[in-house]
Design a protein around this motif. Structure first.
Motif, PDB file in Angstrom:
ATOM      1  N   GLN A  34       0.821  -1.210   0.000  1.00 37.94           N
ATOM      2  CA  GLN A  34       0.000   0.000   0.000  1.00 37.94           C
ATOM      3  C   GLN A  34       0.852   1.255   0.000  1.00 37.94           C
ATOM      4  O   GLN A  34       0.508   2.252  -0.626  1.00 37.94           O
ATOM      5  CB  GLN A  34      -0.957  -0.022   1.192  1.00 37.94           C
ATOM      6  CG  GLN A  34      -1.971  -1.152   1.044  1.00 37.94           C
ATOM      7  CD  GLN A  34      -3.344  -0.788   1.576  1.00 37.94           C
ATOM      8  OE1 GLN A  34      -3.535   0.251   2.211  1.00 37.94           O
ATOM      9  NE2 GLN A  34      -4.307  -1.646   1.306  1.00 37.94           N
ATOM     10  N   VAL A  35       1.973   1.192   0.712  1.00 38.92           N
ATOM     11  CA  VAL A  35       2.896   2.331   0.692  1.00 38.92           C
ATOM     12  C   VAL A  35       3.410   2.526  -0.740  1.00 38.92           C
ATOM     13  O   VAL A  35       3.418   3.637  -1.276  1.00 38.92           O
ATOM     14  CB  VAL A  35       4.069   2.093   1.669  1.00 38.92           C
ATOM     15  CG1 VAL A  35       5.181   3.110   1.447  1.00 38.92           C
ATOM     16  CG2 VAL A  35       3.575   2.155   3.115  1.00 38.92           C
ATOM     17  N   MET A  36       3.779   1.425  -1.344  1.00 37.35           N
ATOM     18  CA  MET A  36       4.369   1.470  -2.685  1.00 37.35           C
ATOM     19  C   MET A  36       3.384   2.002  -3.729  1.00 37.35           C
ATOM     20  O   MET A  36       3.716   2.890  -4.515  1.00 37.35           O
ATOM     21  CB  MET A  36       4.827   0.057  -3.044  1.00 37.35           C
ATOM     22  CG  MET A  36       5.417  -0.139  -4.406  1.00 37.35           C
ATOM     23  SD  MET A  36       5.791  -1.893  -4.647  1.00 37.35           S
ATOM     24  CE  MET A  36       4.179  -2.487  -5.176  1.00 37.35           C
ATOM     25  N   THR A  37       2.173   1.454  -3.733  1.00 34.30           N
ATOM     26  CA  THR A  37       1.205   1.898  -4.750  1.00 34.30           C
ATOM     27  C   THR A  37       0.624   3.259  -4.382  1.00 34.30           C
ATOM     28  O   THR A  37       0.422   4.104  -5.255  1.00 34.30           O
ATOM     29  CB  THR A  37       0.056   0.884  -4.918  1.00 34.30           C
ATOM     30  OG1 THR A  37      -0.552   0.653  -3.651  1.00 34.30           O
ATOM     31  CG2 THR A  37       0.544  -0.432  -5.474  1.00 34.30           C
ATOM     32  N   GLY A  38       0.388   3.480  -3.090  1.00 31.26           N
ATOM     33  CA  GLY A  38      -0.196   4.750  -2.663  1.00 31.26           C
ATOM     34  C   GLY A  38       0.699   5.929  -2.991  1.00 31.26           C
ATOM     35  O   GLY A  38       0.238   6.977  -3.455  1.00 31.26           O
ATOM     36  N   LEU A  39       2.002   5.736  -2.781  1.00 33.63           N
ATOM     37  CA  LEU A  39       2.943   6.828  -3.041  1.00 33.63           C
ATOM     38  C   LEU A  39       2.928   7.247  -4.506  1.00 33.63           C
ATOM     39  O   LEU A  39       3.253   8.384  -4.838  1.00 33.63           O
ATOM     40  CB  LEU A  39       4.360   6.408  -2.672  1.00 33.63           C
ATOM     41  CG  LEU A  39       4.817   6.623  -1.235  1.00 33.63           C
ATOM     42  CD1 LEU A  39       6.253   6.146  -1.090  1.00 33.63           C
ATOM     43  CD2 LEU A  39       4.701   8.093  -0.829  1.00 33.63           C
ATOM     44  N   ARG A  40       2.582   6.319  -5.369  1.00 30.31           N
ATOM     45  CA  ARG A  40       2.577   6.637  -6.800  1.00 30.31           C
ATOM     46  C   ARG A  40       1.425   7.550  -7.195  1.00 30.31           C
ATOM     47  O   ARG A  40       1.460   8.163  -8.258  1.00 30.31           O
ATOM     48  CB  ARG A  40       2.495   5.336  -7.628  1.00 30.31           C
ATOM     49  CG  ARG A  40       3.746   4.488  -7.553  1.00 30.31           C
ATOM     50  CD  ARG A  40       3.566   3.191  -8.314  1.00 30.31           C
ATOM     51  NE  ARG A  40       3.423   3.409  -9.742  1.00 30.31           N
ATOM     52  CZ  ARG A  40       4.432   3.384 -10.618  1.00 30.31           C
ATOM     53  NH1 ARG A  40       5.653   3.151 -10.197  1.00 30.31           N
ATOM     54  NH2 ARG A  40       4.218   3.593 -11.900  1.00 30.31           N
ATOM     55  N   THR A  41       0.397   7.603  -6.356  1.00 29.53           N
ATOM     56  CA  THR A  41      -0.776   8.392  -6.713  1.00 29.53           C
ATOM     57  C   THR A  41      -0.709   9.791  -6.113  1.00 29.53           C
ATOM     58  O   THR A  41      -0.007  10.019  -5.128  1.00 29.53           O
ATOM     59  CB  THR A  41      -2.063   7.715  -6.207  1.00 29.53           C
ATOM     60  OG1 THR A  41      -2.038   7.699  -4.772  1.00 29.53           O
ATOM     61  CG2 THR A  41      -2.169   6.286  -6.718  1.00 29.53           C
ATOM     62  N   SER A  42      -1.469  10.699  -6.724  1.00 28.35           N
ATOM     63  CA  SER A  42      -1.458  12.066  -6.216  1.00 28.35           C
ATOM     64  C   SER A  42      -2.123  12.154  -4.842  1.00 28.35           C
ATOM     65  O   SER A  42      -1.878  13.073  -4.092  1.00 28.35           O
ATOM     66  CB  SER A  42      -2.160  12.997  -7.210  1.00 28.35           C
ATOM     67  OG  SER A  42      -3.483  12.543  -7.415  1.00 28.35           O
ATOM     68  N   LYS A  43      -2.974  11.168  -4.536  1.00 28.70           N
ATOM     69  CA  LYS A  43      -3.584  11.138  -3.209  1.00 28.70           C
ATOM     70  C   LYS A  43      -2.559  10.827  -2.132  1.00 28.70           C
ATOM     71  O   LYS A  43      -2.718  11.209  -0.979  1.00 28.70           O
ATOM     72  CB  LYS A  43      -4.677  10.043  -3.160  1.00 28.70           C
ATOM     73  CG  LYS A  43      -6.038  10.531  -3.594  1.00 28.70           C
ATOM     74  CD  LYS A  43      -7.130   9.681  -2.973  1.00 28.70           C
ATOM     75  CE  LYS A  43      -7.492   8.547  -3.883  1.00 28.70           C
ATOM     76  NZ  LYS A  43      -8.521   7.640  -3.469  1.00 28.70           N
ATOM     77  N   GLY A  44      -1.540  10.086  -2.509  1.00 29.55           N
ATOM     78  CA  GLY A  44      -0.508   9.726  -1.550  1.00 29.55           C
ATOM     79  C   GLY A  44      -0.980   8.662  -0.586  1.00 29.55           C
ATOM     80  O   GLY A  44      -1.912   7.911  -0.879  1.00 29.55           O
ATOM     81  N   ILE A  45      -0.300   8.600   0.564  1.00 30.89           N
ATOM     82  CA  ILE A  45      -0.713   7.610   1.553  1.00 30.89           C
ATOM     83  C   ILE A  45      -1.150   8.327   2.820  1.00 30.89           C
ATOM     84  O   ILE A  45      -0.647   9.403   3.147  1.00 30.89           O
ATOM     85  CB  ILE A  45       0.418   6.602   1.879  1.00 30.89           C
ATOM     86  CG1 ILE A  45       1.739   7.312   2.166  1.00 30.89           C
ATOM     87  CG2 ILE A  45       0.580   5.608   0.760  1.00 30.89           C
ATOM     88  CD1 ILE A  45       2.885   6.378   2.467  1.00 30.89           C
ATOM     89  N   ASP A  46      -2.090   7.709   3.511  1.00 32.98           N
ATOM     90  CA  ASP A  46      -2.584   8.277   4.757  1.00 32.98           C
ATOM     91  C   ASP A  46      -2.064   7.408   5.900  1.00 32.98           C
ATOM     92  O   ASP A  46      -2.517   6.282   6.103  1.00 32.98           O
ATOM     93  CB  ASP A  46      -4.114   8.289   4.732  1.00 32.98           C
ATOM     94  CG  ASP A  46      -4.675   8.968   5.980  1.00 32.98           C
ATOM     95  OD1 ASP A  46      -3.888   9.194   6.934  1.00 32.98           O
ATOM     96  OD2 ASP A  46      -5.878   9.254   5.991  1.00 32.98           O
ATOM     97  N   ALA A  47      -1.077   7.947   6.602  1.00 34.37           N
ATOM     98  CA  ALA A  47      -0.433   7.178   7.665  1.00 34.37           C
ATOM     99  C   ALA A  47      -1.435   6.771   8.734  1.00 34.37           C
ATOM    100  O   ALA A  47      -1.338   5.687   9.306  1.00 34.37           O
ATOM    101  CB  ALA A  47       0.711   7.979   8.285  1.00 34.37           C
TER     102      ALA A  47
END
Lengths: 595, 345
Positions: B276-289
């Motif tokens: 999730q970190v890997m795919t989330g970081l790729r998106t403009s939404k980013g990741i929500d810790a």
């Protein structure tokens, strides 16, 4: 006693010592063909692969000559300059030596120095021209060399091919006829010499010895004169293919002793064994405490494996008393050990044994010799690691160990060999033609210069036709400096080195260049600097990483990509961090790869 | 093969229990399938699955397959989004990457698709070819803008081992573009496309507002998906990933015996979090810790505090409360950053 013969084999690597030993064992039926593995005596895997004998061993054979049974003790010798003391002790245990010379190669430096040792010890030398069956054999020419060296007659030289089994009986007969029987009195006080020891994980250290005078009986209380320790001779015997226990070993014979000794350091090669009750007054001459010549740090690649490394080193030391070490801490590498080795080969062997026998992957730091820092008050500080160098302002000068090196090569390579030695700060001392195209060159060289890649370079420039032997001659004043490497301003202690000032700039420059190759690009720029004190003498830059992103990441890519990144992360974990810079393990070995 | 695919759809229909929101025909050249073949597959889908009304149904098409007849069939089957593998508007590059179509055909296909109002469209463009100067790349991007296509995927050429390019590169028959130039072309695409009103919503994807690919977004957000056909991947939305056999013959043979032909990978919680970190970081939404903390019990911001601080200071990421996004600068190093935020299993 008149039916015992003790002999060793002197030969250069590849000249066929191990094969010949195998044939002798076969012919005397000490081993059956079925038991025969190639190069039986070299029973460490590593030895077999490298085709060299690292530790000496011994084996006893029975041989009947003209109806009379004889006992032959073959004492094997290591064939590398790192182990010259061990060779001298093996030689001291014998009355005769087979000098094996490859008929196509001629005599090499190592052979000559061992031959001199044998002659010094009054050994009867039986020259054997080996590989006589090879198309490249030059029996006449090589015989000339042997005659020159030994002053023997042409008829004394036995022609053989260990591989084809030619000349083996001639050799055995020559051992009986030409090697003198041992002298000694079995009734005198016990006087025996330790020439080797082997670690047996079930029974402790096995001590191999030669009795000069007196008799050792099972159960005797014996004393090792040098260490002063006493033991009970729980088991004694002779070394056949298997150990063969005996009630007693008398003067002139060779045997083993097991008495539950656990620490290799208690068994010093060259030490004298005698009885506690009726000690000899005569110590066997020539005993030396073996001193390490080369020092380097050994660190676990994975920092969590320090304790594992310690126990591996302890186990190694059990059967290699010449390995010395103490704990050391490095800011860059963490906890490890400062180790002393007999030479570079010894260091490589230890590293390989750690890897093979103990499954440890280690980082070895820049090898160093033992320098002397002479302080202004005259005190001598031994320095075997750059970190031990005292503050330069407190030093009057530094001295470094020098060696006298004998190099034998073909005359066509004299030029490059001299050039190499001069480049290594050497001075030529002597040049002697052994034959019309073989020459012996003598140099005085700083030991530090041959520690790195000298031997490899020598081999390269002479296409393998050069052999080297050396001995330590003493310390000389030198203009040495401590060279530090900094990454983004942080000193990497494990990359520091003590080098001659004239070479410091070149060294610094090449090391910076090599590090630039080996350091992966990171998220920021890395400045690599070489410095003497506060003065920067070389600099390289590793540019910041510009791209690490895979194009696609859809349904089928996620798992693969995650694994890829996890693997990369694992790789990074094996790296060391200095400041914010991640350093791969190869970078710490960069110094060894400068060319 | 089509029969086998339909069989697999039936066999595995239980793996997706909610109505399908997206359908994607891809991986290879599904536009080669005949109308009746496509119809068989669509029929199998609608028989065994519920499909939501406004489902996004995409088909990957080669320009040379986009004839008016084919387009009519696609429309009739309910396909409403076409992904066109244009790659480039430079004939030399198309030849280099062994594409069957020419620039001319690509343009014709785009125009044909756009004449059918029913379809929305996306195209693929590639940069990072050793023989693509910046000026040509700009020209390709400008050419793309002329058509006013609402979505574009922009891929940097990746040279992998055991591929034709990999072999060429290994044998020095092909130069690799250096990382600097690669990064410059990536940045150029970002500048030109965002300037033209596209949102850079994932490392390799740009869309006009409302035209983001729902299908691809579901990969990145961790929704369940079922992939059918040889080498297709599936995910159960939890901790199981499945991969079908690659070999066509083995795949069809298995389907004939009504046997699934996949290998399963069971993920640990750490591995899921890393994904999730890997795919989330790729998106403009980013990741929500905070959301990750809730799901996996691991506090990214706390556990990786020094590196996150440093990344933010160096402007690789932007931090907004518990939300963490890559900056433009950070996107070039998305993988490097992701692995710094990974947890050890």
């Amino acid at each position: 006693m008149e039916h015992i013969r003790n002999f060793c084999i002197i030969a250069h690597i590849d000249h066929g010592k191990s094969t010949l030993a195998d044939r002798l064992l076969e012919t005397t039926q000490t081993v059956t063909a079925r038991e025969m593995q190639n190069q039986l005596l070299d029973n460490m895997d590593l030895e077999r692969e490298r085709g060299i004998t690292i530790k000496s061993h011994a084996i006893q054979m029975n041989y009947v000559s003209n109806g009379t049974p004889y006992v032959l003790n073959l004492i094997d010798t290591p064939g590398h300059v790192d182990f010259s003391y061990e060779v001298s002790r093996s030689i001291a245990a014998c009355e005769g030596a087979l000098l094996i010379v490859d008929a196509s190669q001629g005599i090499e430096a190592q052979t000559i120095s061992n031959l001199y040792l044998a002659i010094e010890h009054n050994l009867e030398v039986i020259p054997v021209l080996n590989k006589i069956d090879l198309p490249g054999a030059m029996p006449e020419e090589v015989s000339d060399q042997i005659i020159d060296l030994l002053g023997c007659s042409r008829e004394d030289i036995i022609h053989a091919s260990a591989k084809e089994g030619i000349g083996i009986t001639d050799i055995l007969e020559a051992i009986i006829k030409r090697v003198p029987a041992p002298k000694g009195d079995p009734n005198e006080p016990l006087q025996a010499m330790i020439f080797d020891s082997v670690f047996n994980s079930y029974r402790g250290i096995e001590v191999y010895f030669r009795v000069f005078n007196g008799t050792m009986n099972k159960g005797d209380k014996v004393k090792f004169v040098n260490t002063g320790k006493t033991y009970e001779a729980d088991e004694i015997g002779v070394l056949r293919l298997e150990h063969e226990p005996k009630k007693s070993i008398g003067a002139g014979n060779v045997g083993y002793l097991i008495s539950g000794i656990k620490v290799a350091r208690e068994v010093k090669v060259g030490d004298t064994i005698t009885h506690v009750d009726r000690p000899t007054t005569r110590m066997v001459k020539g005993f030396e405490d073996v001193k390490p010549m080369v020092f380097a740090g050994i660190y676990p690649v994975d920092t969590t494996e320090f304790e594992e490394l310690r126990s591996s080193m302890e186990k190694l030391q059990l059967n290699d008393a010449s390995l010395v070490w103490e704990p050391e801490t490095s800011a860059a590498l963490g906890f490890g050990f400062r180790c002393g080795f007999l030479g570079m080969l010894h260091m490589e062997i230890i590293q390989e044994r750690l890897e093979r026998e103990f499954n440890m992957t280690v980082i070895t730091t820049v090898p160093s010799v033992k320098f002397h820092a002479i302080k202004t008050d005259g005190k001598i500080i031994p320095v075997s690691a750059p970190s031990e160098m005292p503050d330069p302002t407190t030093i009057s000068h530094i001295e470094e160990p020098y060696i006298r090196a004998q190099i034998i090569t073909k005359s066509e390579y004299i030029g490059p060999v001299i050039a190499l030695c001069i480049d290594k700060r050497g001075e030529i001392k002597n040049q002697v033609y052994l034959t019309s195209d073989r020459v012996e060159l003598s140099f005085e060289l700083p030991l530090a210069e041959i520690v790195f890649d000298f031997f490899d370079k020598l081999k390269t420039i002479s296409r393998g036709y050069a052999s080297l032997d050396y001995e330590l001659t003493g310390y000389r004043q030198s203009h040495l400096v401590k060279l530090d490497i900094m990454l983004n301003g942080e000193k990497v202690d494990a990359l520091s080195a003590i080098v001659h000032r004239d070479k410091a700039y070149d060294w610094g420059k090449r090391l910076c260049e090599k590090l630039k190759e080996l350091l992966p690009r990171q998220m920021f720029e890395i400045a690599i600097q070489a410095a003497i004190g506060t003065k920067i003498i070389a600099r390289e830059t590793v540019k910041a990483l510009r791209k690490n992103v895979l194009a696609k990441c859809y349904g089928g890519d996620i798992s693969r990509k995650r694994k890829l990144l996890e693997k990369q992360k694992k790789g990074k974990k094996r790296m060391r961090q200095v400041g914010n810079v991640e350093i791969p393990q190869e970078a710490f070995m960069a110094v060894l790869k400068l060319d | 093969m089509v029969q086998a695919i339909c069989r697999e759809l039936e066999l595995r229909c239980h793996e997706i229990r909610t109505p399908l929101e997206t359908i994607y025909f891809g991986g290879g050249t599904p536009s080669l399938l005949s109308g009746s073949q496509l119809e068989m597959i669509m029929h199998a889908i609608t028989t065994h699955f519920q499909v939501v009304k406004q489902a996004e149904i995409t088909l990957e098409a080669n320009p040379e397959d986009c004839t008016n007849e084919k387009l009519a069939i696609f429309k009739q089957l309910g396909i409403n989004r076409l992904s066109l593998g244009v790659q480039s508007f430079e004939n030399s590059l198309l030849q280099f990457s062994n594409r069957a179509h020419s620039t001319h055909q690509a343009i014709k296909a785009i125009e044909a698709i756009q004449s059918v109002a029913f379809f929305t469209m996306t195209v693929d463009l590639m940069f990072g070819f050793p023989s693509l100067p910046m000026a040509q790349w700009e020209k390709t991007l400008d050419q793309f803008l002329i058509f006013d296509i609402p979505h574009v995927s922009v891929y940097g050429l990746t040279i992998e081992d055991r591929t034709v390019f990999g072999n060429w590169s290994r044998k020095n028959k092909m130069q690799r573009i250096n990382d600097e130039d690669h990064a410059l072309q990536f940045a150029k695409a970002h500048d030109i496309l965002t300037h033209a009103g596209y949102r850079h919503y994932e490392i390799s994807n740009y869309a006009k507002e409302g035209h983001e690919s729902k299908h691809n977004a579901s990969y990145w957000s961790g929704k369940a998906y079922l992939g059918v056909g040889p080498a297709a991947h599936s995910f159960d939305g939890g901790y199981i990933r499945r991969e079908n056999v690659r070999n066509n013959a083995r795949y069809t043979a298995a389907m004939e015996k009504n046997q699934p032909a996949y290998t399963e990978e069971h993920l640990s919680a750490t591995q899921r979090m890393n994904e999730q970190v890997m795919t989330g970081l790729r998106t403009s939404k980013g990741i929500d810790a905070a959301a990750l903390h809730f799901t996996f019990g691991k506090n990214l911001l706390l556990d990786h505090e020094p590196i996150i601080q440093w990344l933010a200071e160096q402007n690789f990421i932007s931090l907004d409360g518990s939300k963490l996004c890559l900056t433009n600068k950070g996107m070039h190093l998305a993988d490097e950053i992701a692995l710094k935020l990974f947890y050890d299993d």
